[in-house]
Write a protein that holds these residues in place. Structure first.
Motif, short mmCIF file in Angstrom:
data_model
loop_
_atom_site.label_atom_id
_atom_site.label_comp_id
_atom_site.label_asym_id
_atom_site.label_seq_id
_atom_site.Cartn_x
_atom_site.Cartn_y
_atom_site.Cartn_z
N THR A 1 0.83 -1.20 0.00
CA THR A 1 0.00 0.00 0.00
C THR A 1 0.87 1.26 0.00
N SER B 1 0.89 3.83 -3.09
CA SER B 1 0.52 5.21 -2.80
C SER B 1 1.63 6.17 -3.19
N ALA C 1 4.34 9.40 1.97
CA ALA C 1 3.31 8.36 2.12
C ALA C 1 3.40 7.70 3.50
N SER D 1 0.59 7.88 6.45
CA SER D 1 0.00 6.68 7.05
C SER D 1 -0.02 6.79 8.57
N TRP E 1 -5.94 10.85 -6.82
CA TRP E 1 -7.18 10.10 -6.62
C TRP E 1 -7.65 9.49 -7.95
N MET F 1 -5.41 6.63 -8.86
CA MET F 1 -5.71 5.48 -8.01
C MET F 1 -7.00 4.77 -8.45
N LEU G 1 -7.08 4.67 -0.46
CA LEU G 1 -5.75 4.83 0.09
C LEU G 1 -5.30 6.28 0.13
N ILE G 2 -5.77 7.08 -0.78
CA ILE G 2 -5.28 8.46 -0.87
C ILE G 2 -6.41 9.42 -0.60
#
Length: 114
Positions: free
Chosen positions: A10, A14, A41, A45, A95, A98, A113-114
């Motif tokens: 991930t 990302s 990233a 997180s 986005w 992704m 994720l984003i």
């Protein structure tokens, strides 16, 4: 073990998506290298983990999404040393990338994720 592998995958996906987004949105002199974006990233997180803990204690409903979005754009703004519009542009392009990646990999869950 699978959690660690999932986290690493991930994180890398990302980072690549954010790296591509900043290449599309920013002028060359503002771009960061892939290692810097990987660090971004990772930092994000950690921020997301802390926010999810806070929101589990103090649920804010719809405001949670707005707070996370504003904070994300602010982090991008600070990391890349750009204005709010360019940071929002990076976020939007990331986005979209992704979404496309998730569609082609059949992994719709990647869109979160984003």
């Amino acid at each position: 073990m699978s959690f660690i592998l999932s986290f690493i995958v991930t994180l890398v996906v990302s980072a690549v998506v954010i790296w591509l987004a900043q290449k599309i949105v920013l002028p060359r002199e503002k771009e960061k290298g892939i290692i810097s974006v990987l660090a971004l990233a990772f930092v994000w997180s950690i921020i997301e983990f802390v926010l999810s803990f806070i929101f589990s204690i103090i649920p804010l409903g719809v405001l949670e999404g707005l707070i996370v979005l504003i904070l994300w754009v602010w982090v991008l703004k600070s990391w890349f040393n750009v204005g709010w519009l360019q940071a929002a542009g990076i976020s939007l392009v990331a986005w979209i990338i992704m979404l496309v990646v998730g569609f082609f990999l059949g992994m719709g869950s990647l869109t979160g994720l984003i």
